[in-house]
Design a protein around this motif. Structure first.
Motif, PDB file in Angstrom:
ATOM      1  N   GLU A   1      61.294  42.936 -97.742  1.00 12.81           N
ATOM      2  CA  GLU A   1      59.485  42.660 -96.985  1.00 12.81           C
ATOM      3  C   GLU A   1      59.072  43.473 -96.259  1.00 12.81           C
ATOM      4  O   GLU A   1      58.331  44.479 -95.996  1.00 12.81           O
ATOM      5  N   GLN A   2      60.758  43.731 -95.019  1.00 15.31           N
ATOM      6  CA  GLN A   2      60.191  44.520 -94.197  1.00 15.31           C
ATOM      7  C   GLN A   2      60.117  46.179 -94.485  1.00 15.31           C
ATOM      8  O   GLN A   2      59.361  46.676 -93.833  1.00 15.31           O
ATOM      9  N   PHE A   3      61.391  46.356 -94.767  1.00 14.60           N
ATOM     10  CA  PHE A   3      61.510  47.679 -95.639  1.00 14.60           C
ATOM     11  C   PHE A   3      60.390  48.239 -95.780  1.00 14.60           C
ATOM     12  O   PHE A   3      59.677  48.566 -95.743  1.00 14.60           O
ATOM     13  N   LEU A   4      59.764  47.135 -96.828  1.00 10.66           N
ATOM     14  CA  LEU A   4      58.945  47.275 -98.049  1.00 10.66           C
ATOM     15  C   LEU A   4      57.120  47.999 -97.311  1.00 10.66           C
ATOM     16  O   LEU A   4      57.008  48.211 -98.438  1.00 10.66           O
ATOM     17  N   GLU A   5      57.283  47.440 -95.761  1.00  3.84           N
ATOM     18  CA  GLU A   5      56.179  47.553 -95.532  1.00  3.84           C
ATOM     19  C   GLU A   5      55.783  48.876 -95.263  1.00  3.84           C
ATOM     20  O   GLU A   5      54.509  49.374 -95.181  1.00  3.84           O
ATOM     21  N   ASN A   6      57.607  49.510 -94.691  1.00  2.00           N
ATOM     22  CA  ASN A   6      57.020  51.405 -94.359  1.00  2.00           C
ATOM     23  C   ASN A   6      58.718  52.137 -94.504  1.00  2.00           C
ATOM     24  O   ASN A   6      58.706  51.472 -94.159  1.00  2.00           O
ATOM     25  N   PRO A   7      59.264  51.759 -96.189  1.00  2.12           N
ATOM     26  CA  PRO A   7      59.653  52.585 -96.239  1.00  2.12           C
ATOM     27  C   PRO A   7      60.276  54.047 -95.258  1.00  2.12           C
ATOM     28  O   PRO A   7      61.716  54.235 -95.391  1.00  2.12           O
ATOM     29  N   VAL A   8      59.326  54.657 -95.272  1.00  2.00           N
ATOM     30  CA  VAL A   8      59.629  56.052 -94.705  1.00  2.00           C
ATOM     31  C   VAL A   8      60.496  56.017 -93.358  1.00  2.00           C
ATOM     32  O   VAL A   8      60.725  57.013 -92.913  1.00  2.00           O
ATOM     33  N   ARG A   9      59.179  55.398 -92.854  1.00  2.00           N
ATOM     34  CA  ARG A   9      59.682  54.141 -91.467  1.00  2.00           C
ATOM     35  C   ARG A   9      60.516  53.603 -90.893  1.00  2.00           C
ATOM     36  O   ARG A   9      61.440  53.307 -89.903  1.00  2.00           O
ATOM     37  N   TYR A  10      61.282  52.695 -91.170  1.00  2.00           N
ATOM     38  CA  TYR A  10      61.777  52.044 -91.980  1.00  2.00           C
ATOM     39  C   TYR A  10      63.709  52.241 -91.218  1.00  2.00           C
ATOM     40  O   TYR A  10      64.271  52.929 -91.417  1.00  2.00           O
TER      41      TYR A  10
ATOM     42  N   TRP B   1      70.468  40.769-100.471  1.00  2.00           N
ATOM     43  CA  TRP B   1      70.077  41.072 -98.825  1.00  2.00           C
ATOM     44  C   TRP B   1      69.013  40.135 -98.507  1.00  2.00           C
ATOM     45  O   TRP B   1      68.547  39.480 -99.475  1.00  2.00           O
ATOM     46  N   ARG B   2      68.705  39.583 -97.320  1.00  2.00           N
ATOM     47  CA  ARG B   2      67.868  38.883 -96.968  1.00  2.00           C
ATOM     48  C   ARG B   2      65.950  39.718 -97.090  1.00  2.00           C
ATOM     49  O   ARG B   2      66.097  40.240 -97.664  1.00  2.00           O
ATOM     50  N   ALA B   3      66.187  38.547 -97.829  1.00  2.00           N
ATOM     51  CA  ALA B   3      64.691  38.324 -98.835  1.00  2.00           C
ATOM     52  C   ALA B   3      63.395  39.168 -98.048  1.00  2.00           C
ATOM     53  O   ALA B   3      62.757  39.783 -97.812  1.00  2.00           O
ATOM     54  N   ALA B   4      63.338  38.415 -96.266  1.00  2.00           N
ATOM     55  CA  ALA B   4      62.242  39.154 -95.292  1.00  2.00           C
ATOM     56  C   ALA B   4      63.215  40.755 -94.716  1.00  2.00           C
ATOM     57  O   ALA B   4      62.042  41.118 -94.842  1.00  2.00           O
ATOM     58  N   ASP B   5      64.278  40.472 -94.638  1.00  2.00           N
ATOM     59  CA  ASP B   5      64.629  42.273 -94.687  1.00  2.00           C
ATOM     60  C   ASP B   5      63.573  43.712 -95.433  1.00  2.00           C
ATOM     61  O   ASP B   5      63.323  44.108 -95.356  1.00  2.00           O
TER      62      ASP B   5
ATOM     63  N   PRO C   1      67.365  47.895 -95.015  1.00  2.00           N
ATOM     64  CA  PRO C   1      68.301  46.311 -95.107  1.00  2.00           C
ATOM     65  C   PRO C   1      69.809  46.605 -94.948  1.00  2.00           C
ATOM     66  O   PRO C   1      70.384  47.321 -96.641  1.00  2.00           O
ATOM     67  N   GLN C   2      70.907  45.737 -94.655  1.00  2.00           N
ATOM     68  CA  GLN C   2      72.023  45.977 -94.742  1.00  2.00           C
ATOM     69  C   GLN C   2      72.708  44.229 -95.742  1.00  2.00           C
ATOM     70  O   GLN C   2      71.998  43.898 -95.464  1.00  2.00           O
ATOM     71  N   ALA C   3      73.991  44.726 -96.538  1.00  2.00           N
ATOM     72  CA  ALA C   3      73.850  43.603 -97.460  1.00  2.00           C
ATOM     73  C   ALA C   3      74.632  42.801 -96.707  1.00  2.00           C
ATOM     74  O   ALA C   3      75.592  42.696 -96.028  1.00  2.00           O
ATOM     75  N   VAL C   4      74.105  41.864 -97.139  1.00  2.00           N
ATOM     76  CA  VAL C   4      75.454  40.167 -96.380  1.00  2.00           C
ATOM     77  C   VAL C   4      76.423  39.737 -97.336  1.00  2.00           C
ATOM     78  O   VAL C   4      76.306  39.495 -98.619  1.00  2.00           O
ATOM     79  N   PRO C   5      78.069  39.903 -97.230  1.00  2.00           N
ATOM     80  CA  PRO C   5      78.535  39.449 -97.716  1.00  2.00           C
ATOM     81  C   PRO C   5      78.386  37.732 -98.207  1.00  2.00           C
ATOM     82  O   PRO C   5      78.321  37.178 -97.274  1.00  2.00           O
ATOM     83  N   LEU C   6      78.502  37.467 -99.111  1.00  2.00           N
ATOM     84  CA  LEU C   6      78.544  36.343-100.378  1.00  2.00           C
ATOM     85  C   LEU C   6      80.043  36.035-100.270  1.00  2.00           C
ATOM     86  O   LEU C   6      79.436  35.067-100.639  1.00  2.00           O
ATOM     87  N   GLY C   7      80.051  36.681-100.218  1.00  2.00           N
ATOM     88  CA  GLY C   7      81.596  35.731-100.861  1.00  2.00           C
ATOM     89  C   GLY C   7      82.517  36.563-101.694  1.00  2.00           C
ATOM     90  O   GLY C   7      81.695  36.810-102.293  1.00  2.00           O
TER      91      GLY C   7
END
Length: 69
Positions: free
Chosen positions: A46-55, A40-44, A28-34
């Motif tokens: 978590e989605q990565f961790l569901e299947n890191p190889v195929r993300y 990184w969005r926590a949901a992004d 997942p791409q980082a989000v600029p905070l200033g």
């Protein structure tokens, strides 16, 4: 939002691996905070961790409204 250290802890990836995979589109791409801060969005993550190889990171939408016809 998760900071880099939190992302490293959750994923088990090093800083260099995270940024390398971001460039490759496999993390997942980082989000600029200033300033120099990013997160990184926590949901992004978590989605990565569901299947890191195929993300695959979503491709940002192009702005096709401002070019030549």
């Amino acid at each position: 939002m998760l900071r880099r250290k939190q992302v490293e802890e959750r994923t088990g990836l090093s800083r260099s691996t995270i940024y390398r995979r971001m460039r490759a589109g496999t993390f997942p791409q980082a989000v600029p905070l200033g300033g120099r801060l990013v997160g990184w969005r926590a949901a992004d993550i978590e989605q990565f961790l569901e299947n890191p190889v195929r993300y695959r990171a979503p491709v940002p939408a192009r702005d096709d409204m401002g070019g030549t016809p």
